[in-house]
Design a protein around this motif. Structure first.
Motif, mmCIF file in Angstrom:
data_model
loop_
_atom_site.group_PDB
_atom_site.id
_atom_site.type_symbol
_atom_site.label_atom_id
_atom_site.label_comp_id
_atom_site.label_asym_id
_atom_site.label_seq_id
_atom_site.Cartn_x
_atom_site.Cartn_y
_atom_site.Cartn_z
ATOM 1 N N ARG A 91 0.893 -1.253 0.109
ATOM 2 C CA ARG A 91 -0.016 -0.173 0.065
ATOM 3 C C ARG A 91 0.744 1.201 -0.160
ATOM 4 N N ALA A 92 1.932 1.421 -0.927
ATOM 5 C CA ALA A 92 2.820 2.357 -0.886
ATOM 6 C C ALA A 92 3.478 2.494 -2.366
ATOM 7 N N TRP A 93 3.807 3.779 -2.575
ATOM 8 C CA TRP A 93 4.423 4.032 -3.888
ATOM 9 C C TRP A 93 6.289 3.571 -3.582
ATOM 10 N N THR A 94 6.656 3.434 -4.828
ATOM 11 C CA THR A 94 7.940 2.694 -4.544
ATOM 12 C C THR A 94 8.701 3.848 -5.908
ATOM 13 N N PHE A 95 9.929 4.326 -5.562
ATOM 14 C CA PHE A 95 10.777 4.864 -6.335
ATOM 15 C C PHE A 95 11.956 3.979 -6.429
ATOM 16 N N ALA A 96 12.104 3.629 -7.684
ATOM 17 C CA ALA A 96 13.212 2.754 -8.359
ATOM 18 C C ALA A 96 14.190 3.383 -9.094
ATOM 19 N N TRP A 97 15.582 3.161 -9.047
ATOM 20 C CA TRP A 97 16.390 3.614 -9.971
ATOM 21 C C TRP A 97 17.672 2.881 -9.953
ATOM 22 N N THR A 98 18.417 2.765 -10.976
ATOM 23 C CA THR A 98 19.972 2.207 -11.181
ATOM 24 C C THR A 98 21.011 3.045 -10.870
ATOM 25 N N ASP A 99 21.922 2.630 -10.175
ATOM 26 C CA ASP A 99 23.117 3.307 -9.909
ATOM 27 C C ASP A 99 22.797 4.847 -9.283
ATOM 28 N N GLY A 100 23.680 5.997 -9.636
ATOM 29 C CA GLY A 100 23.390 7.013 -8.993
ATOM 30 C C GLY A 100 23.334 7.264 -7.615
ATOM 31 N N PRO A 101 22.475 8.323 -7.120
ATOM 32 C CA PRO A 101 22.424 8.574 -5.673
ATOM 33 C C PRO A 101 22.217 7.504 -4.795
ATOM 34 N N THR A 102 22.544 7.412 -3.538
ATOM 35 C CA THR A 102 22.195 6.577 -2.608
ATOM 36 C C THR A 102 20.520 6.588 -2.244
ATOM 37 N N VAL A 103 20.146 5.496 -1.454
ATOM 38 C CA VAL A 103 18.571 5.500 -0.884
ATOM 39 C C VAL A 103 18.735 6.696 0.154
ATOM 40 N N ALA A 104 19.547 7.057 0.830
ATOM 41 C CA ALA A 104 19.526 7.896 1.798
ATOM 42 C C ALA A 104 19.503 9.346 1.185
ATOM 43 N N GLN A 105 20.273 9.594 0.357
ATOM 44 C CA GLN A 105 20.380 10.907 -0.727
ATOM 45 C C GLN A 105 18.956 11.038 -1.151
ATOM 46 N N VAL A 106 18.394 10.057 -1.888
ATOM 47 C CA VAL A 106 17.099 10.364 -2.492
ATOM 48 C C VAL A 106 15.908 10.509 -1.426
ATOM 49 N N ARG A 107 16.013 9.863 -0.449
ATOM 50 C CA ARG A 107 15.035 10.020 0.642
ATOM 51 C C ARG A 107 15.086 11.260 1.249
ATOM 52 N N ALA A 108 16.278 11.854 1.472
ATOM 53 C CA ALA A 108 16.443 13.130 2.012
ATOM 54 C C ALA A 108 16.186 14.335 1.098
ATOM 55 N N ALA A 109 16.432 14.023 -0.329
ATOM 56 C CA ALA A 109 15.871 14.984 -1.121
ATOM 57 C C ALA A 109 14.284 15.016 -1.257
#
Length: 208
Positions: free
Chosen positions: A11-29
């Motif tokens: 019951r949630a949206w998932t953001f998915a990507w390859t390489d690039g920024p870390t999970v922590a960086q995307v979460r903070a952004a």
């Protein structure tokens, strides 16, 4: 490129990507851009085969060249796996877990590398029915075989406990689950890639 996907089970949206920024960086952004909108989002970062290979070589470069691989000190990168649910393991499930671990240990190809390792269950956190980790080897030629062997075993564990909530990750990299293949990382069975990683070390163990 970031893709979004809705999970009915979570019951949630998932953001998915390859390489690039870390999970922590995307979460903070996301939190900075919209704290309320980002509440409950899930983040999944995967690595391309090239990134995995590059990371393996970097880990090898960082170790002391004079340290024999069999007795090398623990490195900082580990593969973590955990499962939790509201109900404890049944006797049959506990027996299944023990069988999977025993089979893994019997078939693990390296005597001096860390393999599948499950922690003792914590009475203060009964919802955590399986937790464990495996430290990655120093020898880059062994990295992919160890990852493949451990992930295959964790796949068996998940199939034995399908109603638990599982998470498998290598530091901040989540390992995705595939209903057909189980837990996989790009290139982990690629003989050519394994040979290239092994070639990063010369005969005396120094990085070329």
């Amino acid at each position: 490129m970031v893709t979004t996907e809705w999970s009915d089970s979570a019951r949630a949206w998932t953001f998915a990507w390859t390489d690039g920024p870390t999970v922590a960086q995307v979460r903070a952004a996301c939190l900075e851009a919209g704290p309320e909108a980002s509440d409950g989002l899930r983040y999944v970062r995967t690595l391309s085969e090239e990134a995995v290979a590059l990371g393996a070589v970097r880990l090898t470069v960082s170790r002391p060249a004079v340290t024999p691989p069999s007795y090398a000190p623990a490195m900082s990168v580990s593969l973590y796996y955990s499962a939790q649910r509201a109900t404890p393991l049944t006797d049959a499930e506990s027996a299944a877990v023990e069988r999977i671990v025993a089979a893994h240990m019997a078939s693990f190809p390296y005597e001096y590398e860390e393999s599948l390792y499950l922690y003792d269950r914590d009475a203060d956190e009964p919802q955590k029915i399986v937790t464990g980790s495996t430290k990655m080897p120093f020898d880059p030629g062994r990295l992919m075989p160890v990852i493949a062997h451990v992930l295959d075993s964790v796949t068996e564990l998940r199939r034995a406990l399908p109603d638990a909530e599982w998470r498998v990750h290598m530091d901040d990299l989540d390992v995705p689950w595939d209903e057909t293949e189980g837990y996989v990382l790009p290139g982990m069975r690629d003989a050519g890639l394994i040979a290239e990683l092994a070639a990063a070390n010369d005969e005396d163990g120094a990085v070329r």
